[in-house]
Design a protein around this motif. Structure first.
Motif, PDB file in Angstrom:
ATOM      1  N   LEU A   1       2.672  12.090  -7.778  1.00 31.78           N
ATOM      2  CA  LEU A   1       2.706  12.826  -6.517  1.00 31.78           C
ATOM      3  C   LEU A   1       3.074  14.297  -6.672  1.00 31.78           C
ATOM      4  O   LEU A   1       3.424  14.959  -5.701  1.00 31.78           O
ATOM      5  CB  LEU A   1       3.683  12.144  -5.554  1.00 31.78           C
ATOM      6  CG  LEU A   1       3.277  10.733  -5.122  1.00 31.78           C
ATOM      7  CD1 LEU A   1       4.294  10.147  -4.167  1.00 31.78           C
ATOM      8  CD2 LEU A   1       1.898  10.740  -4.486  1.00 31.78           C
TER       9      LEU A   1
ATOM     10  N   SER B   1      -0.595  16.648  -4.185  1.00 35.45           N
ATOM     11  CA  SER B   1      -1.132  15.828  -3.105  1.00 35.45           C
ATOM     12  C   SER B   1      -2.651  15.811  -3.140  1.00 35.45           C
ATOM     13  O   SER B   1      -3.286  14.900  -2.605  1.00 35.45           O
ATOM     14  CB  SER B   1      -0.653  16.358  -1.747  1.00 35.45           C
ATOM     15  OG  SER B   1      -1.062  17.700  -1.560  1.00 35.45           O
TER      16      SER B   1
ATOM     17  N   GLY C   1       2.902   4.632  -7.843  1.00 36.60           N
ATOM     18  CA  GLY C   1       3.227   5.513  -6.730  1.00 36.60           C
ATOM     19  C   GLY C   1       4.099   6.684  -7.124  1.00 36.60           C
ATOM     20  O   GLY C   1       4.053   7.745  -6.490  1.00 36.60           O
ATOM     21  N   THR C   2       4.884   6.522  -8.200  1.00 36.86           N
ATOM     22  CA  THR C   2       5.753   7.601  -8.661  1.00 36.86           C
ATOM     23  C   THR C   2       5.227   8.258  -9.924  1.00 36.86           C
ATOM     24  O   THR C   2       5.106   9.480 -10.003  1.00 36.86           O
ATOM     25  CB  THR C   2       7.175   7.057  -8.931  1.00 36.86           C
ATOM     26  OG1 THR C   2       7.669   6.451  -7.745  1.00 36.86           O
ATOM     27  CG2 THR C   2       8.113   8.180  -9.358  1.00 36.86           C
TER      28      THR C   2
ATOM     29  N   THR D   1       8.146  -4.875  -7.184  1.00 38.08           N
ATOM     30  CA  THR D   1       8.391  -4.521  -5.783  1.00 38.08           C
ATOM     31  C   THR D   1       7.608  -5.449  -4.870  1.00 38.08           C
ATOM     32  O   THR D   1       8.068  -5.813  -3.789  1.00 38.08           O
ATOM     33  CB  THR D   1       7.993  -3.056  -5.527  1.00 38.08           C
ATOM     34  OG1 THR D   1       8.699  -2.228  -6.451  1.00 38.08           O
ATOM     35  CG2 THR D   1       8.327  -2.642  -4.118  1.00 38.08           C
TER      36      THR D   1
ATOM     37  N   VAL E   1      -1.330   3.135   0.000  1.00 38.46           N
ATOM     38  CA  VAL E   1      -0.207   3.138   0.931  1.00 38.46           C
ATOM     39  C   VAL E   1       0.777   4.247   0.595  1.00 38.46           C
ATOM     40  O   VAL E   1       1.251   4.966   1.483  1.00 38.46           O
ATOM     41  CB  VAL E   1       0.507   1.769   0.915  1.00 38.46           C
ATOM     42  CG1 VAL E   1       1.740   1.803   1.810  1.00 38.46           C
ATOM     43  CG2 VAL E   1      -0.444   0.663   1.349  1.00 38.46           C
ATOM     44  N   ASN E   2       1.073   4.409  -0.694  1.00 35.99           N
ATOM     45  CA  ASN E   2       2.142   5.327  -1.103  1.00 35.99           C
ATOM     46  C   ASN E   2       1.649   6.612  -1.748  1.00 35.99           C
ATOM     47  O   ASN E   2       2.451   7.422  -2.201  1.00 35.99           O
ATOM     48  CB  ASN E   2       3.083   4.610  -2.083  1.00 35.99           C
ATOM     49  CG  ASN E   2       3.739   3.403  -1.443  1.00 35.99           C
ATOM     50  OD1 ASN E   2       4.229   3.483  -0.328  1.00 35.99           O
ATOM     51  ND2 ASN E   2       3.726   2.279  -2.137  1.00 35.99           N
ATOM     52  N   ILE E   3       0.329   6.795  -1.831  1.00 31.83           N
ATOM     53  CA  ILE E   3      -0.240   7.995  -2.446  1.00 31.83           C
ATOM     54  C   ILE E   3      -1.160   8.662  -1.423  1.00 31.83           C
ATOM     55  O   ILE E   3      -2.075   8.015  -0.903  1.00 31.83           O
ATOM     56  CB  ILE E   3      -1.026   7.638  -3.729  1.00 31.83           C
ATOM     57  CG1 ILE E   3      -0.121   6.900  -4.717  1.00 31.83           C
ATOM     58  CG2 ILE E   3      -1.596   8.896  -4.379  1.00 31.83           C
ATOM     59  CD1 ILE E   3      -0.839   6.363  -5.948  1.00 31.83           C
TER      60      ILE E   3
END
Length: 328
Positions: free
Chosen positions: A36, A39, A13-14, A140, A86-88
């Motif tokens: 990220l 986008s 995600g990061t 996580t 979810v996070n991207i």
């Protein structure tokens, strides 16, 4: 071997970490980009292509890559698709394997990150020589990869192995990120340990070093540091976590009879703080036929290389065509 290298790409995600790996599991070179930063997925792929190509050129590896392996959240090995993110903020379903293959002109295989870790462990790490094992990633979240008779289990739709979402608390369980309640991930991930710490601090009265930290800022690392320093409450948090994890492992053993369960991830580095209650709980709750037969092992993949190695191991399986879903 005409093409002695594979490229491993781990999409988080990061960060997206990637590297060139040889057949012995040596990471020749690696680098990363920010997932990220863009986008737009096409802009992301442009940067990924440029940076991977730069790495290949610098290491005289252009035209020497057998395949590319990718580990990514909710990636489906059968279809080459990322089904949900979810996070991207990329649109899904996303045919990422085909997009990367078209971009590089190299065969690509993709799976979720926990499955990639299992393949990496089987190819380069603690599971070499094992035909039946379960890989559990304690980060996580709680991820898993199940290997039976030397084959990773994908299930009929590519999503088998979501053991982190086994329900461990049927009544008044914690809300999990998946939307259900009582999942293993809600208790035995790094974030689950932090949640346990907050709950204990709210309902208990004894002194603890954790009370010096703003309650919403507490992390699993804070709990670990306090436990190592002898903090009684912090040690009880690890006892609670290990008990639940051991109960889960006893249940997992019933359906696949693994030779070993291999732990990977930050929480796995807690050592005996976690492993002692885990082993005791697992054996206590084990179906009698399996008692004393299942090893708990720690990953042998180097932290800095683990994500790349796990993804790269899949690269040796990459074929010119993205695998299709088997027909019923």
């Amino acid at each position: 071997m005409s093409k002695p290298y594979v490229v491993g790409i781990d999409i988080g995600g990061t960060n997206t970490v990637f590297g060139i790996v040889d057949a012995r599991g040596v990471v020749i070179a690696s680098s990363s980009i920010k997932t990220l930063k863009h986008s737009d997925v096409n802009a992301y792929l442009d940067e990924l292509y440029n940076e991977v190509t730069r790495l290949l050129v610098a290491n005289d590896a252009v035209d020497k890559v057998h395949g590319i392996g990718i580990g990514a959240p909710n990636a489906n090995y059968y279809t080459g698709m990322i089904e949900k993110l979810v996070n991207i903020p990329w649109p899904t379903p996303l045919p990422l394997a085909q997009m990367v293959s078209d971009k590089f002109g190299i065969p690509v295989a993709i799976t979720n990150d926990a499955n990639a870790a299992a393949i990496g462990e089987m190819t380069y790490g603690a599971a070499r020589g094992l035909k039946d094992f379960i890989m559990i990633t304690l980060g996580t979240g709680v991820g898993s990869g199940i290997v039976i008779n030397g084959q990773l289990v994908y299930g009929h739709d590519g999503f088998a192995g979501e053991l982190g979402h086994t329900i461990m608390k049927r009544n008044n369980g914690r809300l999990c990120g998946c939307g259900r309640t009582g999942c293993l991930e809600a208790y035995c991930s790094a974030s689950g340990v932090a949640r346990t710490a907050r709950e204990f601090l709210e309902i208990r009265t004894e002194p603890s070093a954790l009370r010096t930290i703003p309650i919403e800022a507490i992390t699993s690392k804070d709990v670990y540091d306090a436990a190592v320093a002898g903090d009684k409450l912090a040690n009880e948090i690890f006892e609670y976590t290990g008990n639940i994890l051991g109960e889960a492992f006893a249940e997992f053993t019933v359906f696949s009879s693994p030779q070993a369960i291999i732990l990977f991830g930050g929480l796995a580095k807690s050592g005996e703080l976690l492993l002692r209650p885990l082993r005791e709980s697992m054996e206590k709750n084990m179906y009698p036929a399996f008692k004393g037969k299942v090893q708990i092992l720690l990953s042998e993949l180097k932290d800095a290389d683990a994500a790349v190695l796990g993804a790269s191991a899949l690269g040796w399986e990459a074929k010119a065509q993205v695998p299709a879903v088997p027909q019923a």
